[in-house]
Design an enzyme around this catalytic site. Structure first.
Site, PDB file in Angstrom:
ATOM      1  N   ASP A 187       0.851  -1.199   0.000  1.00  0.00           N
ATOM      2  CA  ASP A 187       0.000   0.000   0.000  1.00  0.00           C
ATOM      3  C   ASP A 187       0.883   1.244   0.000  1.00  0.00           C
ATOM      4  O   ASP A 187       2.046   1.199   0.420  1.00  0.00           O
ATOM      5  CB  ASP A 187      -0.842   0.054   1.290  1.00  0.00           C
ATOM      6  CG  ASP A 187      -2.048  -0.883   1.256  1.00  0.00           C
ATOM      7  OD1 ASP A 187      -2.388  -1.397   0.179  1.00  0.00           O
ATOM      8  OD2 ASP A 187      -2.640  -1.089   2.328  1.00  0.00           O
ATOM      9  N   ARG A 209      -1.278  -0.764  -8.402  1.00  0.00           N
ATOM     10  CA  ARG A 209      -2.638  -0.331  -8.077  1.00  0.00           C
ATOM     11  C   ARG A 209      -2.635   1.199  -8.238  1.00  0.00           C
ATOM     12  O   ARG A 209      -1.804   1.884  -7.651  1.00  0.00           O
ATOM     13  CB  ARG A 209      -3.022  -0.671  -6.649  1.00  0.00           C
ATOM     14  CG  ARG A 209      -4.366  -0.033  -6.246  1.00  0.00           C
ATOM     15  CD  ARG A 209      -4.592  -0.033  -4.748  1.00  0.00           C
ATOM     16  NE  ARG A 209      -4.626  -1.375  -4.222  1.00  0.00           N
ATOM     17  CZ  ARG A 209      -4.259  -1.674  -2.973  1.00  0.00           C
ATOM     18  NH1 ARG A 209      -3.835  -0.741  -2.149  1.00  0.00           N
ATOM     19  NH2 ARG A 209      -4.309  -2.920  -2.550  1.00  0.00           N
TER      20      ARG A 209
HETATM   21  C1  LIG Z   1      -8.813  -1.086  -3.465  1.00  0.00           C
HETATM   22  C2  LIG Z   1      -8.368   0.257  -3.007  1.00  0.00           C
HETATM   23  C3  LIG Z   1      -7.135   0.390  -2.423  1.00  0.00           C
HETATM   24  C4  LIG Z   1      -6.683   1.643  -2.021  1.00  0.00           C
HETATM   25  N1  LIG Z   1      -5.404   1.777  -1.551  1.00  0.00           N
HETATM   26  C5  LIG Z   1      -4.935   3.011  -1.267  1.00  0.00           C
HETATM   27  C6  LIG Z   1      -3.570   3.221  -0.929  1.00  0.00           C
HETATM   28  O1  LIG Z   1      -2.756   2.295  -0.881  1.00  0.00           O
HETATM   29  N2  LIG Z   1      -3.174   4.491  -0.655  1.00  0.00           N
HETATM   30  C7  LIG Z   1      -4.036   5.559  -0.714  1.00  0.00           C
HETATM   31  O2  LIG Z   1      -3.607   6.688  -0.475  1.00  0.00           O
HETATM   32  N3  LIG Z   1      -5.334   5.373  -1.021  1.00  0.00           N
HETATM   33  C8  LIG Z   1      -5.793   4.150  -1.297  1.00  0.00           C
HETATM   34  N4  LIG Z   1      -7.112   3.976  -1.649  1.00  0.00           N
HETATM   35  C9  LIG Z   1      -8.084   5.092  -1.434  1.00  0.00           C
HETATM   36  C10 LIG Z   1      -8.205   5.969  -2.645  1.00  0.00           C
HETATM   37  O3  LIG Z   1      -7.003   6.663  -2.822  1.00  0.00           O
HETATM   38  C11 LIG Z   1      -9.349   6.981  -2.462  1.00  0.00           C
HETATM   39  O4  LIG Z   1      -9.159   7.719  -1.330  1.00  0.00           O
HETATM   40  C12 LIG Z   1     -10.720   6.334  -2.379  1.00  0.00           C
HETATM   41  O5  LIG Z   1     -10.809   5.208  -3.193  1.00  0.00           O
HETATM   42  C13 LIG Z   1     -11.790   7.344  -2.824  1.00  0.00           C
HETATM   43  O6  LIG Z   1     -11.552   7.754  -4.137  1.00  0.00           O
HETATM   44  P1  LIG Z   1     -12.451   7.290  -5.370  1.00  0.00           P
HETATM   45  O7  LIG Z   1     -11.547   7.040  -6.518  1.00  0.00           O
HETATM   46  O8  LIG Z   1     -13.306   6.177  -4.966  1.00  0.00           O
HETATM   47  O9  LIG Z   1     -13.264   8.605  -5.757  1.00  0.00           O
HETATM   48  P2  LIG Z   1     -14.246   9.520  -4.904  1.00  0.00           P
HETATM   49  O10 LIG Z   1     -14.564  10.644  -5.802  1.00  0.00           O
HETATM   50  O11 LIG Z   1     -13.665   9.838  -3.568  1.00  0.00           O
HETATM   51  O12 LIG Z   1     -15.493   8.609  -4.662  1.00  0.00           O
HETATM   52  C14 LIG Z   1     -16.416   8.304  -5.703  1.00  0.00           C
HETATM   53  C15 LIG Z   1     -17.740   7.953  -5.059  1.00  0.00           C
HETATM   54  O13 LIG Z   1     -17.595   6.738  -4.311  1.00  0.00           O
HETATM   55  C16 LIG Z   1     -18.349   6.811  -3.109  1.00  0.00           C
HETATM   56  N5  LIG Z   1     -17.466   6.673  -1.940  1.00  0.00           N
HETATM   57  C17 LIG Z   1     -16.139   6.853  -1.908  1.00  0.00           C
HETATM   58  N6  LIG Z   1     -15.651   6.581  -0.684  1.00  0.00           N
HETATM   59  C18 LIG Z   1     -16.722   6.235   0.080  1.00  0.00           C
HETATM   60  C19 LIG Z   1     -16.899   5.840   1.439  1.00  0.00           C
HETATM   61  N7  LIG Z   1     -15.870   5.741   2.287  1.00  0.00           N
HETATM   62  N8  LIG Z   1     -18.133   5.536   1.890  1.00  0.00           N
HETATM   63  C20 LIG Z   1     -19.202   5.614   1.048  1.00  0.00           C
HETATM   64  N9  LIG Z   1     -19.105   5.992  -0.250  1.00  0.00           N
HETATM   65  C21 LIG Z   1     -17.892   6.302  -0.718  1.00  0.00           C
HETATM   66  C22 LIG Z   1     -19.075   8.139  -3.137  1.00  0.00           C
HETATM   67  O14 LIG Z   1     -20.351   7.948  -3.697  1.00  0.00           O
HETATM   68  C23 LIG Z   1     -18.234   8.983  -4.051  1.00  0.00           C
HETATM   69  O15 LIG Z   1     -18.956   9.992  -4.620  1.00  0.00           O
HETATM   70  C24 LIG Z   1      -7.556   2.756  -2.132  1.00  0.00           C
HETATM   71  C25 LIG Z   1      -8.805   2.618  -2.720  1.00  0.00           C
HETATM   72  C26 LIG Z   1      -9.222   1.404  -3.177  1.00  0.00           C
HETATM   73  C27 LIG Z   1     -10.538   1.300  -3.847  1.00  0.00           C
END
Ligand SMILES: Cc1cc2nc3c(=O)[nH]c(=O)nc-3n(C[C@H](O)[C@H](O)[C@H](O)COP(=O)(O)OP(=O)(O)OC[C@H]3O[C@@H](n4cnc5c(N)ncnc54)[C@H](O)[C@@H]3O)c2cc1C
Length: 308
Positions: free
Chosen positions: A125, A176
């Site tokens: 991560d 990722r």
């Molecule tokens: C498999 C995976 C691994 C990850 N690993 C890392 C990592 O190693 N390091 C790192 O910095 N980040 C990591 N992340 C987090 C990532 O960087 C984002 O912070 C997170 O995924 C939200 O961004 P998004 O692309 O979903 O877009 P966003 O615009 O934030 O979300 C899109 C939509 O998804 C929904 N949504 C998003 N989050 C939530 C929530 N918590 N509860 C309910 N609804 C929600 C909402 O409807 C939102 O409008 C990871 C994410 C995923 C999916």
């Protein structure tokens, strides 16, 4: 996010732990390995893959970091024993990075060897920007040492990411790609929504061009559409990339991707140190105010939610 929601996010640290616990249960597979294995099995039965995260970010001594490494080895053994389709995701600080690069390396290399011997894979991560250089350095070091069963994470939010994609390209890294959860200073990170999306799409295009296997990690429907468009236009088969989502977030979008024939891996955290992870997820939840209000009402009105 609305005004009430952003105010609640600022106040979240003041919300009592039991309330945080209740409203964040959807994001966590439980406290014990058996809980997590049950969730992984359910995901597998739904045609989804998993990646397991042993929660443990508040490491204060080497023994704790070694215990986390041991917990990961036990998880890998359990996947083999129970024939579950899951790999693991490890946080550098949980394996001791803040206590020293050598400790981090020793722990991670041990886990990577253990996984390789059982045909499994380790994702490192990416945490906040104070850890990016050391994390990519160890990824390079382990690849140079001949380890192939590991991948990294790149964060579209960071301005350095496109340069990192280009520097790593010769290794055809397994990456990722996500937006990045950590709040970073404007000098090094994009703050506006559209720039982060644009950076994500550019990084994805360049990674695919370099022949990388990419885990497209997002719940942003516009980005999943871009991902589908890019993999289709390159004629990639379903074994040549995957989508990734977090446990408890936008499951219906995930189901849609599975129905469309894509591989989907669900990030599945478990363990007793659930608080920091839960806080990050709640801060991202657009309906946070509603959840807290519902929980509070549930506790104030006897008989509701069984929690009076
Ligand atoms: C498999 C995976 C691994 C990850 N690993 C890392 C990592 O190693 N390091 C790192 O910095 N980040 C990591 N992340 C987090 C990532 O960087 C984002 O912070 C997170 O995924 C939200 O961004 P998004 O692309 O979903 O877009 P966003 O615009 O934030 O979300 C899109 C939509 O998804 C929904 N949504 C998003 N989050 C939530 C929530 N918590 N509860 C309910 N609804 C929600 C909402 O409807 C939102 O409008 C990871 C994410 C995923 C999916």
């Amino acid at each position: 996010m609305g005004l009430v929601d952003s105010a609640i996010v600022r106040l979240l640290p003041a919300v009592p732990r039991p309330v945080v616990r209740r409203i964040s249960e959807r994001y966590i597979a439980g406290e014990q390995l058996d809980d997590a294995l049950r969730v992984v099995r359910e995901l597998n039965d739904e045609g989804k893959l998993a990646t397991l995260d042993v929660l443990g970010e508040e490491i204060t001594n080497p023994e704790e970091a070694r215990a986390i490494a041991t917990a990961y080895r036990e998880a890998i053994d359990a996947f083999e024993r129970e024939q579950l389709d899951s790999n693991i995701s490890v946080k550098p600080t949980a394996l001791g990075l803040k206590l020293g690069y050598d400790l981090f390396r020793e722990n991670l290399e041990g886990v990577v060897r253990h996984a390789a011997a059982r045909g499994n894979f380790v994702r490192i991560d990416m945490e906040d920007s104070s850890t990016t250089d050391d994390t990519l350095r160890l990824y390079r070091d382990l690849r140079a040492a001949g380890h192939e069963n590991l991948g990294v994470v790149l964060q579209a939010r960071l301005k350095r990411t496109i340069a990192d994609v280009r520097e790593l390209a010769e290794l055809r890294p397994n990456v990722r790609l996500c937006k990045g959860i950590y709040v970073e200073p404007p000098e090094i990170a994009y703050r506006d929504f559209d720039s982060v999306r644009a950076s994500f799409v550019q990084a994805l295009e360049e990674l695919l061009e370099a022949g990388s296997y990419v885990g497209i990690a997002t719940h942003d429907e516009w980005l999943t559409e871009q991902g589908e468009r890019l993999v289709t236009s390159r004629g990639l088969g379903p074994q040549e990339y995957e989508f990734q989502m977090l446990l408890g977030v936008r499951a219906s979008l995930g189901d849609q991707l599975v129905r469309a024939g894509h591989r989907l891996r669900i990030y599945t955290p478990f363990g007793r140190q659930w608080y920091a992870y839960s806080m990050r997820r709640l801060q991202e939840n657009p309906k946070i105010a509603g959840y807290i209000a519902a929980d509070t009402v549930g506790r104030l009105l006897p008989g509701r939610n069984g929690s009076s």
